[in-house]
Structures are given as structure tokens and as C-alpha cells.
Design a protein around this motif. Sequence first.
Motif, PDB file in Angstrom:
ATOM      1  N   SER A  34       2.403  -2.789  -5.445  1.00  0.00           N
ATOM      2  CA  SER A  34       3.980  -2.126  -5.520  1.00  0.00           C
ATOM      3  C   SER A  34       4.865  -3.391  -5.839  1.00  0.00           C
ATOM      4  O   SER A  34       5.955  -2.681  -6.479  1.00  0.00           O
ATOM      5  CB  SER A  34       4.189  -1.669  -3.991  1.00  0.00           C
ATOM      6  OG  SER A  34       3.270  -0.697  -3.739  1.00  0.00           O
ATOM      7  N   ASP A  51       4.283   5.106  -7.495  1.00  0.00           N
ATOM      8  CA  ASP A  51       3.837   4.034  -6.430  1.00  0.00           C
ATOM      9  C   ASP A  51       2.998   5.167  -5.283  1.00  0.00           C
ATOM     10  O   ASP A  51       3.651   5.522  -4.304  1.00  0.00           O
ATOM     11  CB  ASP A  51       4.813   3.348  -5.690  1.00  0.00           C
ATOM     12  CG  ASP A  51       3.992   2.252  -4.949  1.00  0.00           C
ATOM     13  OD1 ASP A  51       2.676   2.068  -4.814  1.00  0.00           O
ATOM     14  OD2 ASP A  51       4.864   1.180  -4.403  1.00  0.00           O
ATOM     15  N   GLU A  52       1.489   5.449  -5.304  1.00  0.00           N
ATOM     16  CA  GLU A  52       0.797   6.075  -4.564  1.00  0.00           C
ATOM     17  C   GLU A  52       1.655   7.260  -4.079  1.00  0.00           C
ATOM     18  O   GLU A  52       1.885   7.627  -3.069  1.00  0.00           O
ATOM     19  CB  GLU A  52       0.602   5.216  -3.305  1.00  0.00           C
ATOM     20  CG  GLU A  52      -0.254   3.985  -3.643  1.00  0.00           C
ATOM     21  CD  GLU A  52      -0.690   3.295  -2.172  1.00  0.00           C
ATOM     22  OE1 GLU A  52      -1.060   4.125  -1.339  1.00  0.00           O
ATOM     23  OE2 GLU A  52      -0.886   2.309  -2.227  1.00  0.00           O
TER      24      GLU A  52
END
Length: 252
Positions: A46, A173-174
Motif C-alpha cells: 500500500s 489497493d485491494e
Amino acid sequence: MNPQPKIEIAALRKQFGQLVVLKDINLTVEQGSVVALIGPSGSGKSTLLRCINLLVTPNGGSVRVGGDSFVFGTGAKLPGTRELARFRANTGMVFQHFNLFPHMTALGNVMEGPVTVRGKSKREARELALTLLAKVGLSDKVDEYPSRLSGGQKQRVAIARALAMEPDVMLFDEATSALDPELVGEVLSVMQKLASEGMTMVIVTHEIAFAREVADRVIFMRDGLVIEEGPARQVIDAPREAATQAFLSHFH
Ligand code: ADP
Ligand code: MG
């Protein structure tokens, strides 16, 4: 001849206090390609993504996206607020937890950036937002507020909102980690469509099968370092490094 890579990160370093989170990251992403970042929790994925759009300020190294480049470290001049805003508008970011404006409809959420940051007229922004909401399959939800949307629908609004800035690159991000399993597919298929249309993308994901299918390259990170990188199928099907093998063994 290959055009210049769309994203170029060199010797990137980031620390929070004494904790060194990114040690010496080098990364290039070719125009129109998809790079998947995988690795255990806490490995710095991240933070790396946030350094690419300068939500986090690196301590050293350089970041270039398209024609905008910045150097960090001792003596380097930090980018100004306007420069940063322009830079960020060019790199769309999609988060795990959507971050939609709760008091705005789906349409309002997607129109907001084009009107306030890009200075588009309301009419123009509305046209664009309607087109993008159709693209993510939400033409029937344009007037709904986020509280009345499912997680998968919220995430698709978030993708449309990022696209509304007409970015050169998209960072995820995810994007599917907070979703119920049955809603993951609808978001992945939007991401796959963007990839097939030639969007340059960097995705942090635990969807290994998706990374194998959609990414051109996979990068495995651990402890702030790139441990292994290569063509998606090679890294996922036949990882060279023991650490990559150990990580991937959790997904079988
Ligand atoms: P990943 O996304 O791979 O799980 P992160 O980039 O979120 O990893 O975090 C890497 C490390 O940096 C972790 O140890 C995390 O606790 C730390 N970290 C991340 N953001 C901050 C912050 N704003 N302040 C202090 N430590 C942070
Ligand atoms: Mg993370």
C-alpha cells in the motif's frame, strides 16, 4: 520502438519514524500494461502504491508518471500543492473501503471531481458521469446514495469516479478485499475490461488467479523489498524464490 514506460520508480525509499517500509524499490510499468503487486501483509504494497500517486511523500528516490517527475531526498525540492493536485488527478486510486461521499448520489460522486478539479461544466460532467456509470454497469443506480448500494456497486461507483478524472494510470489497493465473495466477480470484471481497453494499471491484490489472468507482470514484495518479479504466469506458476513459493503456497 517501445515508447517510454508510463511509470518509472527508481531507488524509492520510505520510512515512518525509525521503521523503514520501502528500502530500494525500482519499478517500471509500460504504457497499457497491468502490474500486480503481491506479498504478505505489512510488506509495503500500500505504501508503494501511495508513493506512486504521492499520497505518501517518499524519503528518497524518484517517481515519474507520464511527463511528471519528482525527485525526493536531501536537498530535493518538494512538489507544491498545485503540482501535487495535478499529479494526483492523473493517477486514479481505488481503495479497499470505497471512500465515497455518503451525502451524494452515485452520479454526484462521479461528477464531483470533474466539476471541482477539472473545471468542467455541470452538463459536461453529468454526461461523462452517466457514460462511466454505464460502463461499470450501474445505469440503473445513478440516483442512489451509497448507503443503498451493495459493496460491489459502491466499488464500481468508486472506479467510475476515479475514471472521471480521465487519469493516465489507475491504481487499485485491494479493491475487492472488503467485499462479500459473491460480489468480487463484478468488480474484477470491470477491472479486466479496463485492462483490455489498454488502461495502465497497478493493482495490489490477493486474487492470485486474477493476477495470473489479467496482469502482464507480477511483483512479489516482502519487508519493503522486491523479492521477485517477472511475467505473471512465470512468477505465479513457477516462482524462483523460496519466499515467493512459501507465500503462494497459502493460496492453493
Ligand atoms: P501492505 O499494504 O503490504 O500490508 P503497508 O504498506 O500498509 O503494507 O505497510 C507497511 C508497513 O508500514 C507496516 O509495518 C505498517 O504498519 C507501516 N505503515 C504503513 N503506513 C504507516 C503510517 N502512516 N505510519 C506508520 N507506519 C505505517
Ligand atoms: Mg495494504
